[in-house]
Design an enzyme around this catalytic site. Structure first.
Site, mmCIF file in Angstrom:
data_model
loop_
_atom_site.group_PDB
_atom_site.id
_atom_site.type_symbol
_atom_site.label_atom_id
_atom_site.label_comp_id
_atom_site.label_asym_id
_atom_site.label_seq_id
_atom_site.Cartn_x
_atom_site.Cartn_y
_atom_site.Cartn_z
ATOM 1 C CG ASN A 1 45.223 43.395 38.709
ATOM 2 O OD1 ASN A 1 44.778 42.578 37.823
ATOM 3 N ND2 ASN A 1 45.479 45.060 38.828
ATOM 4 C CD GLU A 2 46.868 46.175 34.232
ATOM 5 O OE1 GLU A 2 47.429 46.857 34.144
ATOM 6 O OE2 GLU A 2 46.269 45.875 33.126
ATOM 7 C CE1 TYR B 1 38.103 49.567 36.975
ATOM 8 C CE2 TYR B 1 37.257 51.050 35.549
ATOM 9 C CZ TYR B 1 37.841 50.755 37.052
ATOM 10 O OH TYR B 1 38.097 51.846 37.694
ATOM 11 C CD GLU C 1 40.950 45.828 35.884
ATOM 12 O OE1 GLU C 1 41.544 46.768 34.562
ATOM 13 O OE2 GLU C 1 42.207 45.638 36.193
ATOM 14 N NE ARG D 1 47.557 38.973 23.794
ATOM 15 C CZ ARG D 1 47.618 40.335 23.310
ATOM 16 N NH1 ARG D 1 47.214 41.193 24.109
ATOM 17 N NH2 ARG D 1 47.780 39.952 21.723
#
Length: 449
Positions: A165-166, A300, A268, A212
């Protein structure tokens, strides 16, 4: 229209859950009954930043260390309370960021199944995640991730797994991408070797304009689906009310998702600036602009904290110095979930209006197998084309060209321990996604015909 099995077969469900399973085909999720699965939901809890990672304040601000056990799926009584309210909200899945592979999760998984809720599990832990600036992929990490898959392999309402995650949060960290991809490759191979069903294995990314597009293409490129992620998820806070599809940035996100080879969804979202949240973006995600290419969104977050993103609370805010068995940082972490007004009802109203039309798996033919591998850019994507993936035991030690410049890890040790940081409102919608490793339940998704 919700499927009839939600009202029938889940009654009296047992740990081995007799409900339709979920898999990924092309760029869509389908149930084992052949119906398309759309994702809709919300999440709670903490995020962390690695101590070894110097991150821009847009990504992690305000340190708060994790003081509670990092597995929310061991308290069956609390899971039952939360699952019941999640169901009224319209969710059909949870995401859990950290679990104890040795713990018994059968009670909680059964309670969520009774509510028609699936689970999507992160496999990394506080000491096994892939580092962004000095990445490696070793036997310790592999075994830890595999143990998580083992722990949830018997549950039919296990939707799938995240390998990270990230991990990549700023432009010079793209050299970690081959290690993310290697983790996905190896855990998919482990899944198949063990004879497990085809649990989708994917990644949750930060929304960074200069990275991205390249990252989502790189994780799905090269011509060999076995090396690629089974889904790509995005943490994005570009839509801050009041906004619309054109001025929010969603039109740009959509342009990059057309005919994507695997399911893509928001892992999210839910900007709370200026607040209260209206959740108007849900109509776009599940509407004609995006629904053909996106599989849903995660809002979120479930529990109210100092960041004011919560949909529920377990009681009024306390003094930050308050102590107690179920109190952290001034907020009670257990009890009867109470809707936060007006956000809870605003989201519930939005989801009640959403009725996307899916496609039956028998009528669906994937259009694209893999994407073209991106070239390096001056803006920060450091990989050039289809670089070779590291094998277990390799540590990054240089730049990538046609193959990773890597050397075997001498120590075979685990990743550094992180600190914990509360999830702030994103300071920059385009650059800052909500960051890594939330501990707790993230509920999301609803399934329609």
């Amino acid at each position: 229209m919700k499927l009839s099995w939600l009202a029938g077969s889940l009654l009296g469900a047992i740990p081995t859950l007799a409900i339709p399973t979920i898999t990924a085909v092309g760029n869509k999720f389908f149930t084992s009954e052949g119906d398309q699965f759309f994702l809709k939901g919300t999440l709670p809890s903490y995020e962390f930043c690695p101590q070894s990672q110097a991150r821009d304040s847009n990504f992690c601000t305000g340190i708060a260390y994790q003081l509670r056990p990092d597995d929310p799926l061991i308290d069956t009584e609390q899971c039952a309370r939360d699952a019941a309210l999640m169901k009224t909200l319209g969710a059909n899945a949870i995401r859990v960021y950290h679990v104890d592979a040795k713990a018994d999760h059968s009670g909680c998984m059964s309670e969520f199944a009774k509510a028609g809720i699936y689970a999507l599990i992160d496999m990394d832990t506080f000491n096994t995640y892939i580092l962004p600036n000095n990445p490696w992929w070793n036997e310790t990490q592999y075994k830890a991730y595999a143990a998580v898959m083992d722990a949830f392999s018997d549950f039919d309402n296990t939707l799938g797994f995240f390998v990270g995650n990230e991990i990549i949060a700023i432009s010079n960290q793209s050299t970690a991408a081959p290690f993310i991809k290697a983790a996905s490759r190896d855990l998919k191979a482990y899944r198949d070797k063990k004879g497990y069903r085809k649990f989708p294995v994917g990644y949750s990314a930060t929304d960074i304009a200069e990275l991205r597009p390249m990252l989502q293409d790189y994780l799905t490129c090269g011509g060999n689906p076995a090396d690629n992620v089974d889904f790509f998820a995005l943490n994005s806070y570009e839509w801050c009310d009041p906004a619309d599809y054109l001025n929010s940035g969603y039109q740009n996100l959509q342009s990059m998702a057309v005919d994507f080879p695997v399911p893509i969804f928001f892992s999210e979202t839910g900007c709370n600036v200026p607040g209260p949240r209206l959740f108007d973006d849900q109509a776009a995600i599940f509407g004609p602009e995006m629904v053909n290419d996106w599989s849903g969104s995660i809002i979120y977050e479930w529990i109210e904290e100092a960041n004011n993103y919560g949909l529920i609370s377990y009681g009024p805010a306390l003094n930050p110095t308050a102590v107690g068995e179920d109190i952290d940082d001034g907020f009670t972490r257990k009890g009867t979930p109470l809707p936060v007004s007006p956000d809870f009802n605003n989201l519930k109203s939005q989801w009640a209006k959403i009725t996307p039309t899916g496609v039956a798996s028998s009528e669906y033919t994937p259009k694209v197998s893999t994407r073209k591998c991106p070239a390096s850019t001056s803006g920060g994507w450091l990989l050039d084309g289809n670089v070779a993936l590291p094998t277990i035991g390799e540590t990054f030690s240089g730049s990538f060209s046609s193959a990773p410049t890597a050397a075997p890890s001498k120590t075979g040790g685990t990743a550094a321990s992180p600190s914990s940081t509360k999830n702030p409102a994103p300071a920059n919608k385009e650059i800052a996604g909500m960051s890594a490793g939330l501990v707790g339940v993230m509920l999301f998704f609803t399934f329609w015909l």
